[in-house]
Write an enzyme that holds these catalytic residues in place. Structure first.
Site, mmCIF file in Angstrom:
data_model
loop_
_atom_site.group_PDB
_atom_site.id
_atom_site.type_symbol
_atom_site.label_atom_id
_atom_site.label_comp_id
_atom_site.label_asym_id
_atom_site.label_seq_id
_atom_site.Cartn_x
_atom_site.Cartn_y
_atom_site.Cartn_z
ATOM 1 N N CYS A 58 4.293 -1.554 5.282
ATOM 2 C CA CYS A 58 5.314 -2.170 5.087
ATOM 3 C C CYS A 58 4.580 -2.999 3.803
ATOM 4 O O CYS A 58 5.167 -3.116 2.543
ATOM 5 C CB CYS A 58 6.383 -2.585 5.609
ATOM 6 S SG CYS A 58 6.245 -1.530 6.437
ATOM 7 N N ASP A 59 4.073 -4.296 4.658
ATOM 8 C CA ASP A 59 3.294 -5.537 3.597
ATOM 9 C C ASP A 59 2.220 -5.308 3.182
ATOM 10 O O ASP A 59 1.570 -6.646 2.155
ATOM 11 C CB ASP A 59 3.489 -6.351 4.747
ATOM 12 C CG ASP A 59 4.777 -6.423 4.884
ATOM 13 O OD1 ASP A 59 5.578 -6.104 4.430
ATOM 14 O OD2 ASP A 59 4.553 -6.578 6.326
ATOM 15 N N CYS B 170 3.630 -4.128 10.327
ATOM 16 C CA CYS B 170 3.635 -3.160 9.352
ATOM 17 C C CYS B 170 2.509 -3.266 7.979
ATOM 18 O O CYS B 170 3.409 -3.615 7.303
ATOM 19 C CB CYS B 170 4.758 -2.895 9.068
ATOM 20 S SG CYS B 170 5.127 -1.216 8.519
#
Ligand code: NAP
Length: 303
Positions: free
Chosen positions: A135-136, A132
């Site tokens: 997200c990261d 992701c």
């Protein structure tokens, strides 16, 4: 007891909930993870009609608020099995040990990220490997990263990461891309994205975190090593249908259902990325939600 139980609070499931609630059906949505499905991780949606640009998170949150605002109940509990038939009620068994019943069920189970399937992939997840980018991605500011994949997700991720990282390698197993032409063109125009084709990632190196990957050329078998801090795997999805393989007919892991969203079991409908279909887009997932809900309402009223 509910009129309609929907399995999955992604775009298809929550769209179905909107249609079911507007027909005044008692509607419960069960979700084993978070609402929004995969789209919640998409940095920007630019192909949803009438919304030129919106983040996946904002879009999914709007959808969740829309469905719950109309009275749909969303319960965060994973459905582990479904029993019963159209003649009686359907019984839905939940991970928490609870049960619920409904007159009709809509399976809007979606799909989860496909893994590369190579050594150390699980061990290094969260230590350099991610599925992701939104997200990261922020963990890799100013670093060198790679994205594996050639679809819309991979190319969008590469563009997103290019705004954070110093350098992004886009590794794809073919020279042609499955992603939309406009996305590929935009990625090619970014000075810090380097296309690496036709290669696959065959080895992960680094201790305790990912430090490099070995790539193998799919045409001549040659290998090369890329030093990277992060590898974003974006190579498609697998349908989340394992718990329902004895309930409804599957084809290639997907729930067999046509454009009418009817499965081989009366009273059970399938919507979104988890059903057999050609086009898996946000718009078609929402469209499935509407079709499946209207079919379920017809089934409840008319049999
Ligand atoms: P996808 O379209 O299925 O693409 C997966 C990519 O990964 C393909 O390029 C495939 O290569 C490659 N791949 C598959 N298995 C691999 C393996 N074992 N090793 C290396 N490479 C592998 O998946 P996606 O990009 O996640 O998109 C899923 C769906 O969501 C698509 O319908 C897509 O259009 C849609 N989507 C839309 C948007 C948008 O419209 N903004 C954004 C994201 C996703 P090959 O090409 O060689 O098969």
């Amino acid at each position: 007891m509910a009129d309609i139980i929907i399995v999955g609070a992604g775009p298809a499931g929550l769209s179905a909930a909107i249609y079911a609630r507007r027909a005044n059906m008692d509607t419960v949505v069960y979700e084993g993870e978070s609402y929004g499905g995969q789209i919640i991780n998409t940095p920007e949606i630019e192909n949803y009609p009438a919304i030129a640009k919106i983040s996946g998170f904002e879009w999914a949150t709007n959808l969740y608020n829309h469905a719950t605002g109309l009275g749909a109940k969303v319960e965060f509990d994973r459905v582990t099995a479904i029993e019963g038939s159209a003649e009686e009620l359907f019984t839905v068994k939940l991970e928490s040990g609870m049960e619920d019943t409904a007159k009709a069920v809509i399976l809007a189970v979606g799909a989860s990220n496909r893994h590369l399937g190579i050594d150390r992939e699980e061990e290094l997840t969260g230590k350099g490997i991610s599925y992701c980018a939104t997200c990261d991605g922020a963990f890799y500011k100013g670093k060198t990263v790679a994205v594996s994949g050639g679809g819309n997700t991979a190319v969008e991720d590469a563009i997103y990461l290019a705004g954070l990282a110093d350098k992004v390698y886009l590794i794809h197993r073919r020279n042609e891309f499955r992603a939309e032409e406009t996305l590929v063109k935009a990625a090619r125009e970014m000075p810090n994205i380097e296309f690496v084709t036709p290669y696959v990632v065959t080895e992960l190196k680094g201790e305790p975190k990912l430090a490099s990957v070995i790539l193998t050329n799919r045409e001549d078998g040659s290998t090369k090593e890329l030093e990277i801090s992060g590898l974003f795997v974006a190579i498609g999805q697998e349908p989340k249908t394992a718990d329902f393989k004895d309930l409804v007919a599957l084809s290639g892991g997907y729930i067999e259902a046509g454009e009418d969203c009817r499965t081989n079991v009366k009273g059970i409908f399938a919507a979104g990325d988890g059903r057999t279909k050609k086009v898996r887009q946000l718009t078609t997932a929402c469209s499935d939600g509407a079709v499946a809900a209207l079919a379920a309402i017809d089934f409840i009223k008319l049999g």
